[in-house]
Design a protein around this motif. Sequence first.
Motif, mmCIF file in Angstrom:
data_model
loop_
_atom_site.group_PDB
_atom_site.id
_atom_site.type_symbol
_atom_site.label_atom_id
_atom_site.label_comp_id
_atom_site.label_asym_id
_atom_site.label_seq_id
_atom_site.Cartn_x
_atom_site.Cartn_y
_atom_site.Cartn_z
ATOM 1 N N ARG A 174 0.744 -1.253 -0.105
ATOM 2 C CA ARG A 174 0.088 -0.011 -0.252
ATOM 3 C C ARG A 174 0.746 1.301 0.049
ATOM 4 N N ASP A 201 -6.973 -1.050 -9.067
ATOM 5 C CA ASP A 201 -7.159 -0.595 -7.756
ATOM 6 C C ASP A 201 -8.322 0.580 -7.667
ATOM 7 N N GLU A 203 -10.026 2.077 -5.445
ATOM 8 C CA GLU A 203 -9.885 3.162 -4.363
ATOM 9 C C GLU A 203 -8.720 4.249 -4.964
ATOM 10 N N TYR A 206 -10.185 5.947 -7.699
ATOM 11 C CA TYR A 206 -11.247 7.181 -7.456
ATOM 12 C C TYR A 206 -10.591 8.345 -7.094
ATOM 13 N N GLN A 207 -9.670 8.253 -6.163
ATOM 14 C CA GLN A 207 -8.979 9.241 -5.568
ATOM 15 C C GLN A 207 -8.147 10.344 -6.569
ATOM 16 N N ILE A 241 -19.921 0.023 -4.308
ATOM 17 C CA ILE A 241 -18.513 0.445 -3.621
ATOM 18 C C ILE A 241 -18.657 2.107 -3.481
ATOM 19 N N HIS A 242 -18.307 2.556 -2.177
ATOM 20 C CA HIS A 242 -18.215 3.931 -2.106
ATOM 21 C C HIS A 242 -16.903 4.430 -1.468
ATOM 22 N N TYR A 243 -16.361 5.324 -2.038
ATOM 23 C CA TYR A 243 -15.106 5.991 -1.500
ATOM 24 C C TYR A 243 -15.373 7.434 -1.206
#
Length: 248
Positions: A174, A201, A203, A206-207, A241-243
Motif C-alpha cells: 500500500r 485498484d 480506491e 477514485y482518489q 462501492i463507495h469511497y
Amino acid sequence: MNHSCGYHCIKIEKLGVTLDREQILRNINIHIHCGQLTTIIGPNGAGKSTLIKALIGEIPHEGEIKFRDIRDDKPIKLKIGYVPQQLSFDKNTPSTVYDLFASYIGKSPVCFFKEKKIYEKIKEQLAVFEADSLIDKTLGDLSGGELQRVMLSIATYPMPNLLVLDEPISGMDRNGMMLFYEQIDKLKKEYDISILLVSHDLEFAYQYSDKIILLDETIVFQGTPEEAFQSKRFKQMFGNIHYEGGEK
C-alpha cells in the motif's frame, strides 16, 4: 527537464481491434486531456491490455489516433511513454539501474565504461521520481515500487505527450502504491502531460483520476470518478462501492 507546452489534444476515434477473426475491441472513442489522469477499469477480458497494445503500436488496429497542436491546429507526431505491468529480467543479473537507463539513451555499450555526463543526466532524471539513490543498485535488488519509479523515469525521458501505464502498481504494498500515485499526480500537474492508466485498484483510481472509463469490449461509460462509481454499469461490474473523495 523541460515543461511540456500543454497546448495539445489527443483523440482516439472509432478504434477497433480484431485478432484471429475475433473482435476484441470496437468503436473506442476517447478524448485524452493534457494535465489529466484518465483511468481505464473493467472486468477481466474486457480488452484493457489490448487497448494499450494498440495505442503503443504493438498490434494493428482500426480507427485513428489523432494528436494536434491546438495553437497551429496541425497534426504532429505523438510521443508516447510506456510503463508495462512488469519488466522481465534475470533476478541474478549484475545489471544496474544505470545500465538499464543508459542502454535506452546512450550510444556506447554500457558494459565498457560509465560516461560521466550520461551518469549525471540519468541521476537528475531519476531524482524527479525520488529514485536517484538507486542508480548503482542492481535490478534484482529493487523492490516493486523502486523498479516502477525507475521505469517511470525512463518513460518520461524525454517528456512524452502521452504517458501510458498498464497496471503499474501490480504487486506493490500500500505504501508503494500511494507513493506511485503521488508521483503521477505531481507529474500531471507540473508537466501538463496526458496520462492514460489501466488499473484494477478502485480506491486509488477514485482518489487520483480526473476521468474514469468503464471498458467492456467497448466504452460503456465515461465520466468523473463520482459519476462512474455511481453509474449503473459500474455497479453491474463491481457492486456497490463507495469511497470518500480525495484531493485531486
